[in-house]
Motif scaffolding. Structure first.
Motif, short mmCIF file in Angstrom:
data_model
loop_
_atom_site.label_atom_id
_atom_site.label_comp_id
_atom_site.label_asym_id
_atom_site.label_seq_id
_atom_site.Cartn_x
_atom_site.Cartn_y
_atom_site.Cartn_z
N TYR B 33 0.84 -1.20 0.00
CA TYR B 33 0.00 0.00 0.00
C TYR B 33 0.88 1.25 0.00
O TYR B 33 1.98 1.25 0.56
CB TYR B 33 -0.86 0.06 1.27
N TYR B 35 0.32 5.31 1.19
CA TYR B 35 -0.52 6.32 1.82
C TYR B 35 0.16 7.69 1.71
O TYR B 35 1.39 7.78 1.70
CB TYR B 35 -0.72 6.03 3.32
N LEU B 45 -5.21 6.65 1.52
CA LEU B 45 -4.75 5.57 0.66
C LEU B 45 -4.74 6.05 -0.78
O LEU B 45 -5.76 6.51 -1.30
CB LEU B 45 -5.68 4.37 0.80
N TYR B 48 -2.82 0.63 -3.97
CA TYR B 48 -2.57 -0.63 -3.29
C TYR B 48 -2.42 -1.74 -4.31
O TYR B 48 -2.78 -1.59 -5.49
CB TYR B 48 -3.66 -0.94 -2.26
N TYR B 50 -2.61 -6.18 -4.57
CA TYR B 50 -2.89 -7.47 -3.94
C TYR B 50 -1.87 -8.52 -4.31
O TYR B 50 -1.91 -9.64 -3.79
CB TYR B 50 -4.29 -7.95 -4.29
N LEU B 90 3.87 7.18 2.87
CA LEU B 90 4.11 5.99 3.69
C LEU B 90 3.77 4.74 2.90
O LEU B 90 2.69 4.64 2.32
CB LEU B 90 3.26 6.03 4.97
#
Lengths: 111, 116
Positions: B33, B35, B45, B48, B50, B90
């Motif tokens: 992710y 941020y 957010l 992202y 998966y 982040l």
């Protein structure tokens, strides 16, 4: 995903006192996580409480969860100056894998 | 030691420059992710993933792009930086099971970006 709302926004206490922070959320959850962020750093996971748990302890941390009120609290006992940080809650609902974070509670512990 | 790394920690650049913020994790996590966080504010957010070759945009619209060619690496690129991009970025990762299935996230130290 839903966002938790932390309260108060800021908290200033003396070393040795207890600090209590609250988190409210809107829809049912699977679990709720608390994180800490030191100034200018990334977040650090503190504790996870599941929806079927009411209370959990980890060292000086105590977390409670009241699903009927859709709220959680984080208690830090015998606080230390090193506990100075921002604290975030992250409720997790349904199949979402992504925690979302509010503005956090800024805790200052004075030596 | 399993960890998550971000470089650079601080970056000051001029408007119009192309930049890439690096993020790597050695924990074998499938989810990663990005941020964005302004001082004293919530985390937003922006991207992202998966898994490898899987990327999605987050809740906050961002002019940045990401790629996930390797499990451990999730770089974020700004093609043309502007002062409005000044913020802290982040990076985080988690695995599908996490701590007791809770999807605990592990965060890097962040990159503080200033665009002049």
């Amino acid at each position: 995903s839903q966002q938790g709302e932390e309260d108060p926004q800021a908290l200033s206490i003396q070393e040795g006192e207890n600090a209590t922070m609250n988190c409210s959320y809107k829809t049912s959850i699977n679990n709720l996580q608390w994180y800490r962020q030191n100034s200018g750093r990334g977040l650090v996971h503190l504790i996870l409480i599941r929806s079927n748990e009411r209370e959990k302890h980890s060292g000086r941390l105590r977390v409670t969860l009241d699903t009927s009120k859709k709220s959680s609290s984080l208690l830090i006992t015998a606080s230390r100056a090193a506990d100075t940080a921002s604290y975030f809650c992250a409720p997790k609902s349904g199949g979402s894998y992504i925690p979302t974070f509010g503005r956090g509670t800024s805790l200052i512990v004075h030596p | 030691e399993a960890d998550i790394y971000q470089t650079p920690r601080y970056l000051v650049i001029g408007t119009g420059k192309k930049i890439t913020l690096e993020c790597s994790q050695t924990m074998g996590h499938d989810k990663m992710y990005w941020y964005q966080q302004d001082p004293g504010m919530e985390l937003h957010l922006i991207h992202y993933s998966y898994g490898v070759n899987s990327t999605e945009k987050g809740d906050l619209s961002s002019e940045s792009t990401v790629s996930r060619i390797r499990t451990e690496h999730f770089p974020l690129t700004l093609e043309s930086a502007r002062p409005s991009h000044t913020s802290q970025y982040l990076c985080a990762s988690s695995d599908s099971q996490g701590t007791a299935g809770g999807n605990e996230q592990f965060f890097g130290p962040g990159t503080r970006l200033t665009v002049l």
